[in-house]
Scaffold this active site. Structure first.
Site, PDB file in Angstrom:
ATOM      1  N   PHE A   1       0.842  -1.190   0.000  1.00 46.10           N
ATOM      2  CA  PHE A   1       0.000   0.000   0.000  1.00 46.10           C
ATOM      3  C   PHE A   1       0.887   1.252   0.000  1.00 46.10           C
ATOM      4  O   PHE A   1       1.785   1.387   0.822  1.00 46.10           O
ATOM      5  CB  PHE A   1      -0.931   0.006   1.215  1.00 46.10           C
ATOM      6  CG  PHE A   1      -1.762   1.257   1.299  1.00 46.10           C
ATOM      7  CD1 PHE A   1      -2.694   1.555   0.309  1.00 46.10           C
ATOM      8  CD2 PHE A   1      -1.602   2.145   2.351  1.00 46.10           C
ATOM      9  CE1 PHE A   1      -3.445   2.724   0.370  1.00 46.10           C
ATOM     10  CE2 PHE A   1      -2.359   3.308   2.422  1.00 46.10           C
ATOM     11  CZ  PHE A   1      -3.287   3.587   1.427  1.00 46.10           C
ATOM     12  N   GLN A   2       0.622   2.145  -0.942  1.00 49.98           N
ATOM     13  CA  GLN A   2       1.362   3.401  -1.090  1.00 49.98           C
ATOM     14  C   GLN A   2       2.856   3.203  -1.276  1.00 49.98           C
ATOM     15  O   GLN A   2       3.663   4.013  -0.848  1.00 49.98           O
ATOM     16  CB  GLN A   2       1.075   4.345   0.086  1.00 49.98           C
ATOM     17  CG  GLN A   2      -0.391   4.766   0.105  1.00 49.98           C
ATOM     18  CD  GLN A   2      -0.658   5.967   0.976  1.00 49.98           C
ATOM     19  OE1 GLN A   2      -0.009   6.178   1.990  1.00 49.98           O
ATOM     20  NE2 GLN A   2      -1.643   6.769   0.573  1.00 49.98           N
TER      21      GLN A   2
ATOM     22  N   MET B   1       0.826  32.587 -23.222  1.00 49.16           N
ATOM     23  CA  MET B   1       1.974  32.299 -24.073  1.00 49.16           C
ATOM     24  C   MET B   1       1.613  31.303 -25.180  1.00 49.16           C
ATOM     25  O   MET B   1       2.088  31.422 -26.312  1.00 49.16           O
ATOM     26  CB  MET B   1       3.133  31.762 -23.224  1.00 49.16           C
ATOM     27  CG  MET B   1       4.403  31.548 -24.007  1.00 49.16           C
ATOM     28  SD  MET B   1       4.963  33.064 -24.831  1.00 49.16           S
ATOM     29  CE  MET B   1       6.106  33.706 -23.615  1.00 49.16           C
TER      30      MET B   1
HETATM   31  C1  TPP Z   1       2.787  22.538 -15.900  1.00 51.35           C
HETATM   32  C2  TPP Z   1       2.801  23.137 -17.251  1.00 51.35           C
HETATM   33  N1  TPP Z   1       1.861  22.792 -18.155  1.00 51.35           N
HETATM   34  C3  TPP Z   1       1.866  23.352 -19.371  1.00 51.35           C
HETATM   35  C4  TPP Z   1       2.803  24.259 -19.741  1.00 51.35           C
HETATM   36  C5  TPP Z   1       2.806  24.866 -21.137  1.00 51.35           C
HETATM   37  N2  TPP Z   1       2.605  26.314 -21.051  1.00 51.35           N
HETATM   38  C6  TPP Z   1       3.623  27.199 -21.119  1.00 51.35           C
HETATM   39  S1  TPP Z   1       3.142  28.779 -20.914  1.00 51.35           S
HETATM   40  C7  TPP Z   1       1.531  28.315 -20.767  1.00 51.35           C
HETATM   41  C8  TPP Z   1       0.457  29.334 -20.545  1.00 51.35           C
HETATM   42  C9  TPP Z   1       0.590  30.024 -19.254  1.00 51.35           C
HETATM   43  O1  TPP Z   1      -0.594  30.728 -19.034  1.00 51.35           O
HETATM   44  P1  TPP Z   1      -0.744  31.726 -17.830  1.00 51.35           P
HETATM   45  O2  TPP Z   1      -0.233  31.126 -16.590  1.00 51.35           O
HETATM   46  O3  TPP Z   1      -2.122  32.252 -17.789  1.00 51.35           O
HETATM   47  O4  TPP Z   1       0.299  32.869 -18.165  1.00 51.35           O
HETATM   48  P2  TPP Z   1       0.386  33.922 -19.368  1.00 51.35           P
HETATM   49  O5  TPP Z   1       1.204  33.299 -20.445  1.00 51.35           O
HETATM   50  O6  TPP Z   1      -1.008  34.240 -19.803  1.00 51.35           O
HETATM   51  O7  TPP Z   1       1.086  35.074 -18.735  1.00 51.35           O
HETATM   52  C10 TPP Z   1       1.395  26.930 -20.888  1.00 51.35           C
HETATM   53  C11 TPP Z   1       0.125  26.211 -20.853  1.00 51.35           C
HETATM   54  C12 TPP Z   1       3.783  24.580 -18.780  1.00 51.35           C
HETATM   55  N3  TPP Z   1       4.778  25.429 -19.029  1.00 51.35           N
HETATM   56  N4  TPP Z   1       3.738  24.029 -17.543  1.00 51.35           N
END
Ligand code: TPP
Lengths: 558, 167
Positions: free
Chosen positions: A110-111, A470
């Protein structure tokens, strides 16, 4: 007689640990029982990932080893993203995990999860302690390995019976750690250093390209001193920001994908690239064969495996940035003028300054600039990942090392908020801000519980664009504006904060930015700011994936 | 791109082999053969690895191996004067009669030993370098190789030179 748990806690204290971040569970009960009347402070996070990031934020802000603790199985697995984040950015943390009793190891108990196996590729080293007798020694070694050489995470897996067993034990006063397979080189080879200096004398267009290695070896003063003595301009990677003050006349800011035009032009035209504590990451180099293609390259790094990994190097110097920079400075006998080069760079700087429209629209860059002005470059700024991270790197004026904390190598959304908690415990005298995106913030939003519980005075500035910004930017530029699954519905972050007993404010107008930031700074406890920013703002300049770094989009002075 | 023979001295600790092999697969390096065993030092093991790559790749492999805390020393002995051996056990179909005699003859030419004789098969044991074992296997194929077990290559430097930790 002492139990393993007691030996562990004593060991941590002997290593100078005051605060650890953790989450309890079955097999770590003996350790938690020992914590109950220990002077070691334990911060109960709301998710183990946050414990790892908090330990990491602590380590980056302080230069000491951060510690996190989780139970076996799910607890240990929840640490994984945090450990990988620390590994990619060479951050010294020690992760402690509980494990099922040795008699059940390998039984799918378990775990049970094979956390040493799982973390093999994302730790500098790890241990499965099978006998209580080894424990003290393992702790010593783990801290030593984590903080020396190229720093990195070390994991110690502790089966429950190892924690409960009682033995006679005294933690050794000063046991020398001697590992025949681990002997980091700190001093650079003198002949190589002389060769590097010779190259500086021959060069017409030298450029210092510095990264996280300069921060982690506390070599900022040495760097600035060398740069000033020789009059050599400096560009930093995302991880190297803070190594030289933002407004230093020799600083060209960040290079690479979202670097300044002038930094990327300088790299492209340079005839001598002096790379220190960097690893020629693809986000920095863009298309590799065109990166610094006119330059001879000197590469200083404590990790020999980084030298020549991506780019052929003319003068490799294995050593600690601080020691090598110091020795370089001492061995330089002449000065050389690079006036034409510096004036060329000045022209670029004037022609292509970093800027964004100032039209009364609430733009994220404006928020960051305002915060930068208010804190006058002081305070500790942590970021999430995405546009928020790049804008902060571009528009916040950092003046000191270890005041900029971000997940560079792994790019972990959700890193910032818990890392900011850790940074607070490292530097309780400093204002700590997490600059967030609404997407990232929601990845570890449960930590509102932790900051509320302990009244950790972390301020969160959410640049709320209701997009995974982004990714949306890439979709806009390279996928014909097909916003596939990147739009987020509005969230009332202030209400959520309030539910946790935390104050917050929503800001929709540029005129309210400064007072709101001021209010957050003046609040004693945590504070959440929800900035409703321009939704489709982009990060520029930008080097498209696979392009040469001087082929940037945006950032032209139209 | 050519095969390199690496002699790797490691701490004799649990998990060390998976650290080494994990590194190869993770970083996209190929292992041609691998042999591991205890050595003259009681707390160490020696791993002989044959891998293929260009000079830059091999340099990177060695540097990455060196970063492992439990790795004490890594040497590329490809260019050194050395002796190499592999061991193979080959089970060949050998009906009583003429083929059996032929197999015995081939074995003796290759200085292979017959270590088991069954009613319809024999097992040969042969040591040598890769080419010799390949050649023997090829010859035996006409009789029917039912099973072949081969060790990785082990190698040692000729003369007084050794691959040891600099202690
Ligand atoms: C854990 C994780 N999942 C997915 C990504 C891919 N990713 C890079 S930037 C981004 C968007 C980030 O959005 P937000 O936090 O709203 O910031 P913004 O770019 O709008 O400032 C994603 C999904 C990542 N870097 N980390």
């Amino acid at each position: 007689m002492k139990t393993g748990a007691k030996i562990l806690i004593e060991g941590l204290q002997r290593e100078g640990v005051e605060t650890i971040f953790g989450y309890p569970g079955g097999v770590v009960l003996p350790i938690y029982d020992e914590l109950y009347n220990s002077s070691l402070r334990h911060i109960l996070v709301r998710h183990e990932q946050a414990a790892a990031h908090a330990a990491d934020g602590f380590a980056r802000a302080s230069g000491r080893v951060g510690v996190c603790l989780a139970t076996s199985g799910p607890g240990a697995c929840n640490l994984v993203t945090g450990i990988a984040t620390a590994y990619m950015d060479s951050v010294s943390i020690v992760a402690l995990t509980g494990q099922v009793p040795t008699s059940l190891l390998g039984n799918d108990a378990f775990q049970e999860s094979d956390i040493t196996g799982i973390t093999l590729p994302i730790t500098k080293h790890n241990y499965l302690v099978k006998r209580t007798e080894e424990l003290g020694h393992v702790i010593r070694e783990a801290f030593y390995i984590s903080r020396t050489g190229r720093p990195g995470p070390v994991l110690i897996d502790l089966p429950k019976d190892v924690s409960t067993k009682e033995i006679e034990y005294e933690y050794p006063e000063s046991e020398q750690v001697n590992l025949r397979g681990y002997q980091p080189t700190y001093r650079g080879h003198t002949r190589q250093i002389d060769k590097a200096i010779e190259m500086m004398m021959e060069a017409e267009r030298p450029l210092l390209y510095v990264g996280g290695g300069v921060i982690s070896s506390n070599a900022s003063a040495e760097l600035v001193s060398l740069a000033e003595m020789m009059g050599i301009p400096v560009t930093t990677t995302l991880m190297g920001i803070g190594a030289i003050p933002c407004d230093h006349p020799l600083n060209l800011g960040m290079l690479g994908m979202h670097g300044t035009r002038y930094a990327n032009y300088a790299v492209t035209e340079s005839d001598l690239l002096i790379a220190i504590g960097v690893r020629f990451d693809d986000r920095v180099t863009g298309k590799l064969d065109t990166f610094a293609s006119q330059a001879r390259i000197i590469h200083v790094d404590i990790d020999p495996a980084e030298i020549g990994k991506n780019k052929r190097v003319d003068v490799p110097i294995v050593g600690d940035s601080k020691a090598v920079l110091q020795e370089m400075r001492e061995r330089i006998q002449k000065r050389k003028e690079y006036e034409r080069w510096l004036s060329r760079i000045r022209t670029w700087k004037e022609k292509f300054p970093m800027k964004y429209p100032r039209d009364g629209v609430l733009r994220p860059q404006f928020v960051i600039e305002q915060l930068s002005e208010l804190l006058a470059g002081e305070g500790i700024i942590v970021s999430e990942v995405g546009q928020n991270q790049m804008w902060t790197a571009q528009y916040y004026c950092f003046r000191h090392p270890r005041t900029w904390i971000t997940s560079g190598g792994l790019g972990t959304m959700g890193y910032g908020f818990p890392a900011a908690m850790g940074a607070h415990f490292a530097r309780p005298d400093q204002v700590v801000f997490d600059i967030a995106g609404d997407g990232s913030f929601q990845m570890n939003i449960q930590e509102l519980g932790t900051v509320s519980h302990y009244q950790i005075p972390v301020k969160v500035a959410i640049l709320n664009n209701r997009f995974l910004g982004m990714v949306r930017q890439w979709q806009e530029l390279f996928y014909d504006r097909r916003y596939s699954y990147t739009e987020l519905p509005a969230v009332d972050f202030v209400k959520i904060a309030n539910a946790y007993g935390i104050d917050g404010m929503r800001v929709e107008d540029t005129n309210d930015v400064r007072p709101a930031l001021q209010a957050a700074i003046e609040t004693d406890g945590p504070f959440i700011l929800d900035f409703r920013v321009e939704r489709e703002e982009n990060v520029f300049p930008m080097v498209p994936a696979g392009a040469a770094i001087n082929e940037m989009i945006g950032g032209l002075n139209e | 791109m050519k095969p390199h023979t690496l002699s790797v001295l490691v701490e004799n600790k649990p998990g060390v082999l998976s650290r080494v092999t994990g590194l190869f697969s993770r970083r996209g390096f190929n292992i041609e053969s691998l042999a591991v065993g205890t050595c003259e030092e009681p707390e160490m093991s020696r791993i002989t690895i044959v891998c293929i790559g260009d000079d830059a790749q091999i340099e990177q492999v060695m540097k990455q191996l060196n970063k492992l805390i439990d790795v004490i020393k890594v040497s590329d002995i490809t260019e050194n004067d050395r002796v190499e051996r592999e061991l193979a056990l080959i089970k060949v179909t050998a009906e009583p009669g003429s083929s059996r005699a032929e197999i015995m003859q081939i074995a003796s030419i290759f200085r292979a030993q017959i270590i088991d004789v069954g009613s319809r098969t024999v097992v040969l044991s042969v040591t040598g370098d890769t080419e010799k074992i390949d050649a023997l296997e090829k010859l035996l194929r006409q009789y029917g190789v039912k099973e072949l077990v081969r060790t990785g290559k082990i190698a040692i430097l000729r003369g007084t030179k050794t691959v040891k930790s600099a202690k």
